[in-house]
Write a protein that holds these residues in place. Structure first.
Motif, mmCIF file in Angstrom:
data_model
loop_
_atom_site.group_PDB
_atom_site.id
_atom_site.type_symbol
_atom_site.label_atom_id
_atom_site.label_comp_id
_atom_site.label_asym_id
_atom_site.label_seq_id
_atom_site.Cartn_x
_atom_site.Cartn_y
_atom_site.Cartn_z
ATOM 1 N N GLN A 225 -10.038 4.616 -15.946
ATOM 2 C CA GLN A 225 -11.332 5.293 -15.814
ATOM 3 C C GLN A 225 -11.386 6.193 -14.588
ATOM 4 O O GLN A 225 -12.142 7.150 -14.553
ATOM 5 N N SER A 226 -10.587 5.882 -13.582
ATOM 6 C CA SER A 226 -10.630 6.638 -12.330
ATOM 7 C C SER A 226 -9.855 7.945 -12.382
ATOM 8 O O SER A 226 -9.922 8.739 -11.460
ATOM 9 N N GLY A 227 -9.064 8.143 -13.442
ATOM 10 C CA GLY A 227 -8.251 9.348 -13.532
ATOM 11 C C GLY A 227 -6.849 9.181 -12.988
ATOM 12 O O GLY A 227 -6.099 10.144 -12.872
ATOM 13 N N LEU A 228 -6.480 7.952 -12.646
ATOM 14 C CA LEU A 228 -5.145 7.676 -12.127
ATOM 15 C C LEU A 228 -4.247 7.165 -13.246
ATOM 16 O O LEU A 228 -4.725 6.637 -14.243
ATOM 17 N N LYS A 229 -2.937 7.300 -13.028
ATOM 18 C CA LYS A 229 -1.961 6.755 -13.973
ATOM 19 C C LYS A 229 -1.081 5.778 -13.214
ATOM 20 O O LYS A 229 -0.653 6.056 -12.093
ATOM 21 N N VAL A 230 -0.785 4.641 -13.859
ATOM 22 C CA VAL A 230 0.020 3.605 -13.211
ATOM 23 C C VAL A 230 1.344 3.469 -13.947
ATOM 24 O O VAL A 230 1.401 3.503 -15.172
ATOM 25 N N SER A 231 2.409 3.331 -13.188
ATOM 26 C CA SER A 231 3.750 3.189 -13.733
ATOM 27 C C SER A 231 3.920 1.829 -14.415
ATOM 28 O O SER A 231 3.420 0.811 -13.937
ATOM 29 N N ALA A 232 4.689 1.823 -15.486
ATOM 30 C CA ALA A 232 5.002 0.568 -16.174
ATOM 31 C C ALA A 232 5.756 -0.387 -15.245
ATOM 32 O O ALA A 232 5.606 -1.603 -15.362
ATOM 33 N N LYS A 233 6.520 0.151 -14.307
ATOM 34 C CA LYS A 233 7.260 -0.709 -13.372
ATOM 35 C C LYS A 233 6.318 -1.531 -12.503
ATOM 36 O O LYS A 233 6.600 -2.687 -12.200
ATOM 37 N N GLU B 157 1.911 6.258 9.004
ATOM 38 C CA GLU B 157 1.610 7.668 9.263
ATOM 39 C C GLU B 157 2.871 8.485 9.563
ATOM 40 O O GLU B 157 2.801 9.708 9.665
ATOM 41 N N GLN B 158 4.015 7.829 9.671
ATOM 42 C CA GLN B 158 5.284 8.543 9.844
ATOM 43 C C GLN B 158 5.913 8.888 8.493
ATOM 44 O O GLN B 158 6.969 9.507 8.442
ATOM 45 N N ARG B 159 5.248 8.487 7.428
ATOM 46 C CA ARG B 159 5.753 8.725 6.070
ATOM 47 C C ARG B 159 4.972 9.860 5.412
ATOM 48 O O ARG B 159 3.935 10.287 5.907
ATOM 49 N N SER B 160 5.454 10.269 4.247
ATOM 50 C CA SER B 160 4.730 11.287 3.490
ATOM 51 C C SER B 160 4.710 10.910 2.013
ATOM 52 O O SER B 160 5.525 10.113 1.541
ATOM 53 N N VAL B 161 3.753 11.498 1.308
ATOM 54 C CA VAL B 161 3.576 11.283 -0.124
ATOM 55 C C VAL B 161 3.323 12.641 -0.764
ATOM 56 O O VAL B 161 2.495 13.414 -0.271
ATOM 57 N N MET B 162 4.017 12.939 -1.809
ATOM 58 C CA MET B 162 3.847 14.204 -2.534
ATOM 59 C C MET B 162 3.940 15.402 -1.579
ATOM 60 O O MET B 162 3.186 16.358 -1.679
ATOM 61 N N GLY B 163 4.852 15.288 -0.610
ATOM 62 C CA GLY B 163 5.059 16.379 0.332
ATOM 63 C C GLY B 163 3.988 16.510 1.400
ATOM 64 O O GLY B 163 3.961 17.501 2.133
ATOM 65 N N LEU C 65 0.836 -1.205 0.000
ATOM 66 C CA LEU C 65 0.000 0.000 0.000
ATOM 67 C C LEU C 65 0.870 1.254 0.000
ATOM 68 O O LEU C 65 0.598 2.203 -0.739
ATOM 69 N N TYR C 66 1.920 1.251 0.795
ATOM 70 C CA TYR C 66 2.818 2.404 0.788
ATOM 71 C C TYR C 66 3.543 2.512 -0.558
ATOM 72 O O TYR C 66 3.644 3.595 -1.142
ATOM 73 N N ASN C 67 4.054 1.402 -1.061
ATOM 74 C CA ASN C 67 4.794 1.446 -2.322
ATOM 75 C C ASN C 67 3.934 1.843 -3.518
ATOM 76 O O ASN C 67 4.455 2.389 -4.489
ATOM 77 N N PHE C 68 2.632 1.598 -3.446
ATOM 78 C CA PHE C 68 1.754 2.053 -4.531
ATOM 79 C C PHE C 68 1.860 3.568 -4.694
ATOM 80 O O PHE C 68 1.704 4.083 -5.799
ATOM 81 N N THR C 69 2.150 4.283 -3.620
ATOM 82 C CA THR C 69 2.255 5.745 -3.711
ATOM 83 C C THR C 69 3.406 6.183 -4.606
ATOM 84 O O THR C 69 3.423 7.313 -5.084
ATOM 85 N N LYS C 70 4.351 5.286 -4.836
ATOM 86 C CA LYS C 70 5.504 5.601 -5.688
ATOM 87 C C LYS C 70 5.252 5.257 -7.156
ATOM 88 O O LYS C 70 6.003 5.699 -8.024
ATOM 89 N N PHE C 71 4.222 4.451 -7.429
ATOM 90 C CA PHE C 71 4.001 3.936 -8.780
ATOM 91 C C PHE C 71 2.638 4.297 -9.365
ATOM 92 O O PHE C 71 2.296 3.860 -10.449
ATOM 93 N N ILE C 72 1.870 5.076 -8.622
ATOM 94 C CA ILE C 72 0.582 5.577 -9.098
ATOM 95 C C ILE C 72 0.658 7.095 -9.078
ATOM 96 O O ILE C 72 1.208 7.684 -8.148
ATOM 97 N N THR C 73 0.099 7.741 -10.100
ATOM 98 C CA THR C 73 0.051 9.198 -10.142
ATOM 99 C C THR C 73 -1.399 9.643 -9.991
ATOM 100 O O THR C 73 -2.266 9.224 -10.764
ATOM 101 N N TRP C 74 -1.633 10.485 -8.994
ATOM 102 C CA TRP C 74 -2.953 11.048 -8.734
ATOM 103 C C TRP C 74 -3.028 12.448 -9.326
ATOM 104 O O TRP C 74 -2.031 13.167 -9.348
ATOM 105 N N PRO C 75 -4.219 12.862 -9.758
ATOM 106 C CA PRO C 75 -4.382 14.261 -10.173
ATOM 107 C C PRO C 75 -4.096 15.190 -8.988
ATOM 108 O O PRO C 75 -4.291 14.807 -7.829
#
Length: 162
Positions: A140-148, A57-63, A22-32
Motif C-alpha cells: 500500500q505504501s508504494g514500496l516493493k520488497v525482495s523475495a529474499k 552515514e558513511q554509506r550510500s544508497v542508490m548513489g 536497517l542498512y540491509n533493508f536498503t538492498k531488499f526494498i525498492t523505493w519509487p
C-alpha cells in the motif's frame, strides 16, 4: 544471511544487529524514484541506537549518501524531509503514522507493531532478532520488497484475501 544470535542482557549487541538490518533493508526494498539529495533514515522517539548507528552515514544508497535524522515526537518530523526509512522506537506508544508516509518503510520494535499497521517489526525469539513483515502495508505504501527478504521473515499478509 540475516539471522543473528542475541545475548538477552546485551542491548548494544541488539541495537548493532538492528542497525545492520536497517542498512540491509536498503538492498531488499525498492523505493519509487525521487529527487532527494540524500537517503534519509529517521528515528522517531527515544533513540535506542545512540552512536552505534552513526557509521551508517558513511554509506550510500542508490548513489546518495545516507543521512540520519532523529525526532522526539511525531509532530516534530519535518514533512519537507522525506524519510525513506522511519524507525519507530518502543518509546512511541501512540498510533502509527503510516497513512502520512507514502513511500516510507516504517520499521518498529514494539510487540504489537505489525498488528497496528507497521511494515517491518523486530521481534526477539529465543534470543535472536527476527523480522515480521506486513506485506499488505508495504504494498500500500508504494514500496516493493525482495523475495529474499521475505524468505527470512515471518510474513503477515494483512487480511484473509491476500
Amino acid at each position: 544471511m540475516f539471522s543473528q544470535l542475541l545475548f538477552a542482557d546485551d542491548s548494544s549487541v541488539e541495537y548493532k544487529i538492528k542497525a545492520g538490518y536497517l542498512y540491509n533493508f536498503t538492498k531488499f526494498i525498492t523505493w519509487p524514484v525521487d529527487n532527494t539529495e540524500t537517503f534519509n533514515l529517521c528515528i522517531l522517539g527515544d533513540d535506542p541506537f545512540g552512536e552505534l548507528i552513526n557509521p551508517i552515514e558513511q554509506r550510500s544508497v542508490m548513489g546518495r549518501p545516507i543521512k540520519l535524522f532523529r525526532f522526539n515526537s511525531r509532530s516534530s518530523i519535518d514533512k519537507e524531509r522525506h524519510c525513506h526509512i522511519l524507525f519507530i522506537s518502543s518509546s512511541i506508544k501512540d498510533a502509527l503514522p503510516a497513512p502520512d508516509f507514502d513511500n516510507t518503510l516504517i520499521v518498529g520494535e514494539s510487540g504489537d507493531f505489525i498488528t497496528l499497521g507497521g511494515m517491518i517489526g523486530f521481534v526477539n525469539k529465543q534470543g535472536k532478532i527476527k523480522l515480521q513483515i506486513n506485506l499488505k502495508t508495504i504494498k500500500q505504501s508504494g514500496l516493493k520488497v525482495s523475495a529474499k527478504l521475505l524468505e527470512v521473515a515471518d510474513v503477515i499478509k494483512g487480511d484473509n484475501n491476500d
